[in-house]
Design an enzyme around this catalytic site. Sequence first.
Site, PDB file in Angstrom:
ATOM      1  CE  LYS A  71      -4.026  -2.066   2.216  1.00 18.12           C
ATOM      2  NZ  LYS A  71      -4.991  -2.000   3.322  1.00 18.12           N
ATOM      3  CG  ASP A 107      -7.605   0.309   3.604  1.00 17.33           C
ATOM      4  OD1 ASP A 107      -8.462  -0.565   3.395  1.00 17.33           O
ATOM      5  OD2 ASP A 107      -6.397   0.168   3.325  1.00 17.33           O
TER       6      ASP A 107
END
Length: 284
Positions: A71, A107
């Site tokens: 990420k 997220d």
Amino acid sequence: MRDRFLTGLIGYPIAHSAAPAMHEQAAAALGVRCHYQLIEVKGAGHDDLRAMVDGIRRLGFAGVNVTFPYKEAVVDLLDDLAPDARAIGAVNTIVVDGARLVGHNTDATGFARAIEPLLASAPRGPIALIGSGGVGKAIAFALAILGVGELRIFDSDGAKVARLAGQLADRHAARGVASVEAALDGATGVVNATPVGMLPNRDSPVPDSLLHPSMWVADAVYTPLWTPLLLAAKAKRAKVLTGRDLAIYAAADAFELFTSMMPSTDVMANAFDAVMAARYSRPA
């Protein structure tokens, strides 16, 4: 309007992911087709990731999700970042916009939607965050947006903690601490944002002795849904939040970015639950 979408997920390990079922069934409910491809690559370096990202651009993808451990590594490979991803410094969703690749972070939005009902019913007080990697950063920013009080961050990498606390300095009372014990001392809630507890690992990032009935415990891991941490918290009669709602809401926000269509979170939830039911049994 497009009626076919090619999307996917880059990460490792991801064979367990419920994302294909969630995205493909959400698309079917909207009358379009989606193929969600798992791109599982272990130990990808910078050049490997660049090749994968360039392939996404060239092969007709609408976009891909990115998960552990990439990420943060993909950030400097993209053409642009949405404001949320730029602030967080981590990307879990890459959208193909013409010839450009734009990074987003669902997220953060997904966790905010998942945790808000629990926060609304819990007493205010310090919150412990275990982990300051890609998902930890997103969760920290989500908690800041929701206006929680003091955030105590612990990670074995003290430099990462210091950077994250610095990123939050102008919007949140966040500070790094030297141990899990220090993070949980007097905390009203704790979030696990590490892969500890994700199968095949069966450890817990928090000693059972630090858990008690007056706190809440959330885990970003959803394989298994009931991690060792959550089982221990449940045994202590603490309020718990599994990784289910984070996974569903983050996927729904990513689907909308890929397709410009709003999916049914109920359809996505049913798909997620079916995948979990086929693999794990929930304790009584």
